[in-house]
Enzyme design. Structure first.
Site, mmCIF file in Angstrom:
data_model
loop_
_atom_site.group_PDB
_atom_site.id
_atom_site.type_symbol
_atom_site.label_atom_id
_atom_site.label_comp_id
_atom_site.label_asym_id
_atom_site.label_seq_id
_atom_site.Cartn_x
_atom_site.Cartn_y
_atom_site.Cartn_z
ATOM 1 N N SER A 187 15.897 -3.972 3.419
ATOM 2 C CA SER A 187 14.859 -4.930 3.791
ATOM 3 C C SER A 187 14.859 -5.204 5.292
ATOM 4 O O SER A 187 13.809 -5.433 5.891
ATOM 5 C CB SER A 187 15.048 -6.242 3.015
ATOM 6 O OG SER A 187 14.881 -6.025 1.629
ATOM 7 N N TYR A 212 9.275 10.251 3.600
ATOM 8 C CA TYR A 212 9.297 9.122 4.533
ATOM 9 C C TYR A 212 10.723 8.616 4.632
ATOM 10 O O TYR A 212 11.328 8.237 3.616
ATOM 11 C CB TYR A 212 8.369 8.038 4.004
ATOM 12 C CG TYR A 212 8.280 6.775 4.832
ATOM 13 C CD1 TYR A 212 7.658 6.765 6.070
ATOM 14 C CD2 TYR A 212 8.788 5.563 4.340
ATOM 15 C CE1 TYR A 212 7.552 5.604 6.814
ATOM 16 C CE2 TYR A 212 8.676 4.400 5.072
ATOM 17 C CZ TYR A 212 8.063 4.422 6.311
ATOM 18 O OH TYR A 212 7.951 3.271 7.044
ATOM 19 N N ARG A 243 5.168 -16.221 6.259
ATOM 20 C CA ARG A 243 5.135 -16.143 7.710
ATOM 21 C C ARG A 243 3.692 -16.248 8.207
ATOM 22 O O ARG A 243 3.411 -16.934 9.195
ATOM 23 C CB ARG A 243 5.758 -14.835 8.170
ATOM 24 C CG ARG A 243 5.816 -14.653 9.675
ATOM 25 C CD ARG A 243 6.387 -13.295 10.006
ATOM 26 N NE ARG A 243 7.766 -13.151 9.564
ATOM 27 C CZ ARG A 243 8.416 -11.982 9.506
ATOM 28 N NH1 ARG A 243 7.778 -10.856 9.822
ATOM 29 N NH2 ARG A 243 9.665 -11.935 9.095
ATOM 30 N N SER A 265 -3.924 -9.955 -35.961
ATOM 31 C CA SER A 265 -3.098 -11.112 -35.611
ATOM 32 C C SER A 265 -3.647 -11.804 -34.367
ATOM 33 O O SER A 265 -3.758 -11.189 -33.306
ATOM 34 C CB SER A 265 -1.659 -10.667 -35.350
ATOM 35 O OG SER A 265 -0.918 -11.680 -34.689
ATOM 36 N N PRO A 269 21.650 3.388 4.224
ATOM 37 C CA PRO A 269 22.628 2.759 3.333
ATOM 38 C C PRO A 269 22.917 1.304 3.700
ATOM 39 O O PRO A 269 23.178 0.480 2.815
ATOM 40 C CB PRO A 269 23.883 3.636 3.515
ATOM 41 C CG PRO A 269 23.344 4.978 3.898
ATOM 42 C CD PRO A 269 22.128 4.689 4.738
ATOM 43 N N GLU A 297 8.878 0.114 -0.861
ATOM 44 C CA GLU A 297 7.810 -0.225 0.095
ATOM 45 C C GLU A 297 7.911 -1.690 0.532
ATOM 46 O O GLU A 297 6.929 -2.362 0.810
ATOM 47 C CB GLU A 297 6.410 0.036 -0.506
ATOM 48 C CG GLU A 297 6.202 1.415 -1.110
ATOM 49 C CD GLU A 297 6.111 2.508 -0.075
ATOM 50 O OE1 GLU A 297 6.780 2.395 0.966
ATOM 51 O OE2 GLU A 297 5.406 3.494 -0.301
#
Length: 420
Positions: free
Chosen positions: A172, A163, A415, A317, A168, A403
């Site tokens: 986002s 995918y 949003r 414990s 570069p 992702e």
């Protein structure tokens, strides 16, 4: 139904049990062959069919993946033949339609399978999830000719897919990508590069998002680029903290000509196709985190029962008991939110995008915390590569980034909350 038939035949496979883990492979007994606290049992609430293919996935993870997980990591082996064995069980195109070789299962079914497979190797399962996403994108948005040309070989994993969205200079902010596809007659001429591409250089088909129009999301299109196409090149293999059983490279296009017939959908559809793919991809990667967290809890249970300090097993414990209880609670909460989001996506509900973002955000954060706590509870041994918990920590750390980063997940959720 062929894949499900194969699963039924293999259901009778004998499940082996294992004791305290000392080796460099994460051997632990299947949930169906050991005493597991019912509160974390991943089969609770599933249908008979779902329990059936879950058992097959657990068995495959235990017998085909877990014994090799450390070696794949340390030697950076891309386990092609093992993945092709997984494809024989229907795991190469889990939610691809059956007429082109897929298993035709639901998003919830898919989540169940990826959680189980990830107990054997989260890194390899994560690549399988990306491959499944690519196959589904062609199945869902491609022409009938494209579906029948590519999906059967992808579902059998005769061929592997990558995918290609991130660049570069655009991570986002995916809508700002600058890789161009200029139309010349019956071809598109591609120029640009993609970064952090899972499988890059070793895979056969690249599902590429590129710019055919103006700036912004509406100028983006989706093209298929086959390995060996003149002008297609690759960067050096990246050296990563985890995810070492799958190669990662830059994918580079220099006057790379691909036929116009390789366009998926119409010009300008690419960003929408990419986002539809990522909604499912977020469920998939969250499911891989679930498997790593579940395995880490089982390993920690075994370790606490055997390891002694101050003359008593660590399991005595109360502090560590409470820590394990918190880990179990986080795991079950994460599993529920992932399966809820998967159902919403399957039903194409209005809240599906936000729920997928919630699931990815919560599950990847919570499961990393669980694995990291498991390492801490192993003490110094947890930091050794002889113990599987450290690899689960390294492999799923990146799930909070890819992702769509978890910061972007917060943006999508907020949003939705303010959308009137």
């Amino acid at each position: 139904m062929m894949a499900l038939t194969v699963q039924r035949l293999l259901w009778k496979r004998v499940f082996t049990a294992s004791g305290f883990v000392r080796a460099c492979v994460p051997l632990f007994s299947s949930v169906h062959s050991r005493t597991v606290s019912t509160c974390i049992d991943p089969s609770i609430g599933l249908s008979d069919d779902q329990k059936e293919f879950q058992k097959i996935a657990f068995s495959f993870a235990l017998n085909e993946m877990s014994p090799h997980m450390a070696e794949w990591d340390q030697k950076e082996i891309f386990p092609v033949e093992t993945m092709r064995k997984a494809a024989q069980l229907g795991f190469g195109g889990i939610y691809v339609r059956q007429d082109v070789g897929g298993s035709g299962l639901s998003r919830v079914d898919t989540s169940i399978i990826f959680e189980a497979l990830s107990t054997g190797c989260a890194s390899t399962t994560a690549y399988i999830s990306i491959h499944n996403m690519c196959a589904w994108m062609i199945d869902a948005f491609g022409s009938e000719e494209q579906r029948h040309m590519h999906c059967p070989k992808l579902c059998s994993m005769e061929k592997f897919a990558s995918y290609c969205l991130t660049e570069p200079g655009s991570g986002s902010d995916a809508a700002s990508l600058i890789t161009t596809a200029r139309r010349e007659g019956d071809s598109y001429i591609l120029n640009g590069s993609k970064a952090f591409i899972s499988g890059g250089g070793d895979t056969d088909l690249y599902v590429l998002m590129c710019r055919t129009g103006d700036k912004g999301p509406k100028g983006i299109s989706c093209l298929l680029v086959e390995k060996g196409t003149p002008g297609l090149g690759f960067g050096k293999k990246e050296r990563k903290v985890g995810w070492n059983s799958q190669p990662t490279r830059a994918v580079i296009f220099e006057d790379c000509a691909v036929p116009v017939s390789n366009l998926i959908g119409k010009e300008g559809d690419g960003f929408s196709i990419a986002m539809h793919g990522l909604n499912g991809g977020r469920i998939n990667i969250a499911s891989c985190s679930l498997g790593a967290a579940y395995a880490s809890i089982l390993l920690t249970q075994d370790y606490l029962k055997v390891r002694k300090q101050f003359g008593k097993p660590l399991a005595s414990s109360q502090y560590l008991q409470f820590k394990l209880a918190e880990m179990a609670t986080g795991l079950v909460a994460a599993r529920l939110i992932v399966r809820n989001a998967a159902a919403a996506l399957q039903e194409d509900r209005q809240d599906a995008v936000a729920l997928c973002a919630m699931a990815k955000l919560f599950a990847t954060d919570e499961c990393f915390k669980i694995c990291n706590q498991a390492l801490q509870m192993h003490g110094g041994y947890g930091y050794l590569k002889d113990y599987a918990v450290q690899q689960f920590v390294r492999d799923i750390r990146v799930h909070q980034i890819l992702e769509g980063t978890n910061e972007v997940m917060r943006m999508l959720i907020s949003r939705n909350l303010f959308d009137e």
